[in-house]
Scaffold this motif. Structure first.
Motif, PDB file in Angstrom:
ATOM      1  N   THR A   1       0.837  -1.196   0.000  1.00  0.00           N
ATOM      2  CA  THR A   1       0.000   0.000   0.000  1.00  0.00           C
ATOM      3  C   THR A   1       0.873   1.248   0.000  1.00  0.00           C
ATOM      4  OG1 THR A   1      -0.207   0.213   2.416  1.00  0.00           O
ATOM      5  CG2 THR A   1      -1.750  -1.265   1.291  1.00  0.00           C
ATOM      6  N   LEU A   2       0.390   2.266  -0.697  1.00  0.00           N
ATOM      7  CA  LEU A   2       1.133   3.511  -0.870  1.00  0.00           C
ATOM      8  C   LEU A   2       0.385   4.639  -0.167  1.00  0.00           C
ATOM      9  CD1 LEU A   2       1.827   3.199  -4.721  1.00  0.00           C
ATOM     10  CD2 LEU A   2       3.201   2.302  -2.826  1.00  0.00           C
ATOM     11  N   GLY A   3       1.032   5.248   0.818  1.00  0.00           N
ATOM     12  CA  GLY A   3       0.437   6.381   1.507  1.00  0.00           C
ATOM     13  C   GLY A   3       0.679   7.680   0.769  1.00  0.00           C
ATOM     14  N   SER A   4       0.174   8.761   1.340  1.00  0.00           N
ATOM     15  CA  SER A   4       0.282  10.058   0.674  1.00  0.00           C
ATOM     16  C   SER A   4       1.718  10.550   0.572  1.00  0.00           C
ATOM     17  CB  SER A   4      -0.563  11.097   1.431  1.00  0.00           C
ATOM     18  OG  SER A   4      -0.134  11.208   2.786  1.00  0.00           O
TER      19      SER A   4
ATOM     20  N   ARG B   1       5.130  -8.782  -9.004  1.00  0.00           N
ATOM     21  CA  ARG B   1       3.985  -8.730  -8.087  1.00  0.00           C
ATOM     22  C   ARG B   1       2.888  -9.674  -8.551  1.00  0.00           C
ATOM     23  NH1 ARG B   1       4.534  -3.056  -8.512  1.00  0.00           N
ATOM     24  NH2 ARG B   1       2.496  -2.907  -9.542  1.00  0.00           N
ATOM     25  N   ALA B   2       2.620  -9.681  -9.848  1.00  0.00           N
ATOM     26  CA  ALA B   2       1.580 -10.567 -10.374  1.00  0.00           C
ATOM     27  C   ALA B   2       1.958 -12.028 -10.162  1.00  0.00           C
ATOM     28  CB  ALA B   2       1.357 -10.284 -11.855  1.00  0.00           C
ATOM     29  N   GLU B   3       3.217 -12.351 -10.378  1.00  0.00           N
ATOM     30  CA  GLU B   3       3.684 -13.734 -10.218  1.00  0.00           C
ATOM     31  C   GLU B   3       3.580 -14.189  -8.772  1.00  0.00           C
ATOM     32  OE1 GLU B   3       7.876 -16.200 -10.710  1.00  0.00           O
ATOM     33  OE2 GLU B   3       7.498 -14.457 -11.985  1.00  0.00           O
ATOM     34  N   ARG B   4       3.821 -13.269  -7.823  1.00  0.00           N
ATOM     35  CA  ARG B   4       3.818 -13.618  -6.401  1.00  0.00           C
ATOM     36  C   ARG B   4       2.466 -13.362  -5.736  1.00  0.00           C
ATOM     37  NH1 ARG B   4       9.362 -11.309  -3.806  1.00  0.00           N
ATOM     38  NH2 ARG B   4       8.548 -12.515  -2.046  1.00  0.00           N
ATOM     39  N   GLY B   5       1.492 -12.888  -6.508  1.00  0.00           N
ATOM     40  CA  GLY B   5       0.158 -12.658  -5.955  1.00  0.00           C
ATOM     41  C   GLY B   5       0.092 -11.486  -5.005  1.00  0.00           C
ATOM     42  N   ILE B   6       0.841 -10.420  -5.299  1.00  0.00           N
ATOM     43  CA  ILE B   6       0.873  -9.237  -4.441  1.00  0.00           C
ATOM     44  C   ILE B   6       0.124  -8.111  -5.149  1.00  0.00           C
ATOM     45  CG2 ILE B   6       2.324  -7.565  -3.243  1.00  0.00           C
ATOM     46  CD1 ILE B   6       4.628  -9.612  -3.442  1.00  0.00           C
ATOM     47  N   GLU B   7      -0.922  -7.613  -4.526  1.00  0.00           N
ATOM     48  CA  GLU B   7      -1.634  -6.462  -5.074  1.00  0.00           C
ATOM     49  C   GLU B   7      -0.918  -5.171  -4.678  1.00  0.00           C
ATOM     50  OE1 GLU B   7      -6.203  -7.129  -5.604  1.00  0.00           O
ATOM     51  OE2 GLU B   7      -5.687  -7.471  -3.490  1.00  0.00           O
ATOM     52  N   LEU B   8      -1.289  -4.073  -5.330  1.00  0.00           N
ATOM     53  CA  LEU B   8      -0.748  -2.764  -4.991  1.00  0.00           C
ATOM     54  C   LEU B   8      -1.887  -1.756  -5.016  1.00  0.00           C
ATOM     55  CD1 LEU B   8       2.586  -1.149  -5.909  1.00  0.00           C
ATOM     56  CD2 LEU B   8       0.485   0.148  -6.359  1.00  0.00           C
ATOM     57  N   PHE B   9      -1.977  -0.936  -3.952  1.00  0.00           N
ATOM     58  CA  PHE B   9      -3.040   0.056  -3.846  1.00  0.00           C
ATOM     59  C   PHE B   9      -2.472   1.393  -3.403  1.00  0.00           C
ATOM     60  CE2 PHE B   9      -5.773  -3.625  -3.721  1.00  0.00           C
ATOM     61  CZ  PHE B   9      -6.984  -3.181  -4.242  1.00  0.00           C
ATOM     62  N   GLU B  10      -2.940   2.460  -4.017  1.00  0.00           N
ATOM     63  CA  GLU B  10      -2.768   3.794  -3.459  1.00  0.00           C
ATOM     64  C   GLU B  10      -3.894   4.003  -2.446  1.00  0.00           C
ATOM     65  OE1 GLU B  10      -2.458   6.848  -6.345  1.00  0.00           O
ATOM     66  OE2 GLU B  10      -0.733   5.930  -7.350  1.00  0.00           O
ATOM     67  N   THR B  11      -3.567   4.614  -1.316  1.00  0.00           N
ATOM     68  CA  THR B  11      -4.544   4.758  -0.235  1.00  0.00           C
ATOM     69  C   THR B  11      -4.719   6.231   0.118  1.00  0.00           C
ATOM     70  OG1 THR B  11      -3.043   4.749   1.649  1.00  0.00           O
ATOM     71  CG2 THR B  11      -3.583   2.613   0.688  1.00  0.00           C
ATOM     72  N   GLY B  12      -5.666   6.485   0.981  1.00  0.00           N
ATOM     73  CA  GLY B  12      -5.880   7.846   1.454  1.00  0.00           C
ATOM     74  C   GLY B  12      -5.231   8.119   2.794  1.00  0.00           C
ATOM     75  N   ARG B  13      -4.389   7.197   3.277  1.00  0.00           N
ATOM     76  CA  ARG B  13      -3.767   7.392   4.587  1.00  0.00           C
ATOM     77  C   ARG B  13      -2.479   8.197   4.454  1.00  0.00           C
ATOM     78  NH1 ARG B  13       0.783   4.599   4.412  1.00  0.00           N
ATOM     79  NH2 ARG B  13       0.898   2.652   3.236  1.00  0.00           N
TER      80      ARG B  13
END
Length: 229
Positions: free
Chosen positions: A57-60, A74-86
């Motif tokens: 997860t990516l913070g501000s 990331r796709a191969e290892r099953g890791i998602e990635l998200f930008e967050t509002g924190r």
């Protein structure tokens, strides 16, 4: 003559929802809904306790260079990635990590972001103490540490009306090798640790959950009530 008895106000209710393994996207949507409900006064303060599948997860305040794996890896290892509002930088969540999202109304005399962060740290230091560990802070950094190892990361959001979301991640029985996919919180000169690693035994997540609930009750002066809604 009649004596007047003055009693302290009763602690506010804190609903505790234990959600098990939940996708990061699902947790974001749930938090947004609960923040709306809390702002409208439809629910009491609520503490969500859960685990996430592998996710970065990516913070501000995040920097792209602190993510060390390509989209393909990331796709191969099953890791998602998200930008967050924190707030904060880059962090990792995964199985075996206790994630807590307080949806709290801070308007009753706690309208201080710095104090809120320190209160969460105090609660997590209390959790470590329940397991016989001496946790502490590091000057200029947010989170909870044992010696040079960071066991708990904190990243929060306070929206209009002083309603909180996001929260903390405590490594309980986390696969610490997964932190090799990032530079945790942008900190290069300290390592990470877990409750299980420090104690040399597997700590059940339920034990850490129970301790966290007790300490949130104590630090935030709340009375916990289990909620299934």
């Amino acid at each position: 003559m009649t004596d007047t008895l003055t009693t302290a106000a009763a602690p506010r209710t804190m609903h505790v929802r234990r959600l098990g393994l939940m996708s990061y996207a699902g947790a974001l949507a749930l938090q947004a809904d609960l923040v709306r409900q809390r702002r409208a006064g439809e629910i009491p303060d609520t503490l969500l306790l859960l685990e996430h599948p592998h996710v970065i997860t990516l913070g501000s305040g995040s920097h792209d260079e602190n993510v060390l794996v390509s989209p393909e890896e990331r796709a191969e290892r099953g890791i998602e990635l998200f930008e967050t509002g924190r707030g904060g930088d880059v962090t990792y969540h995964g199985p075996g990590q206790l994630v807590g999202y307080p949806i709290f109304d801070l308007k009753t005399g706690r309208q201080d972001l710095h104090r809120y962060l320190r209160d969460i740290e105090d609660a997590l230091i209390g959790v470590l103490g329940d397991f016989g560990l001496t946790g502490g802070r590091k000057e200029g950094l947010t989170g909870v540490w044992v010696d040079e190892r960071k066991l708990a990361a904190i990243g929060v959001r306070v929206s209009s009306g002083w309603i909180t979301s996001h929260g903390f991640a405590l490594n309980v029985q986390t696969d610490l090798s997964m932190f090799g996919t990032i530079i945790p919180c942008g900190i290069r000169d300290h390592g990470v640790g877990s409750l299980s690693g420090e104690l040399g035994r597997t700590v059940p997540l339920a034990e850490a959950e129970a301790s966290a609930v007790r300490w949130f009750e104590r630090i935030f002066d709340r009375r916990a009530a289990e909620s299934t809604g």
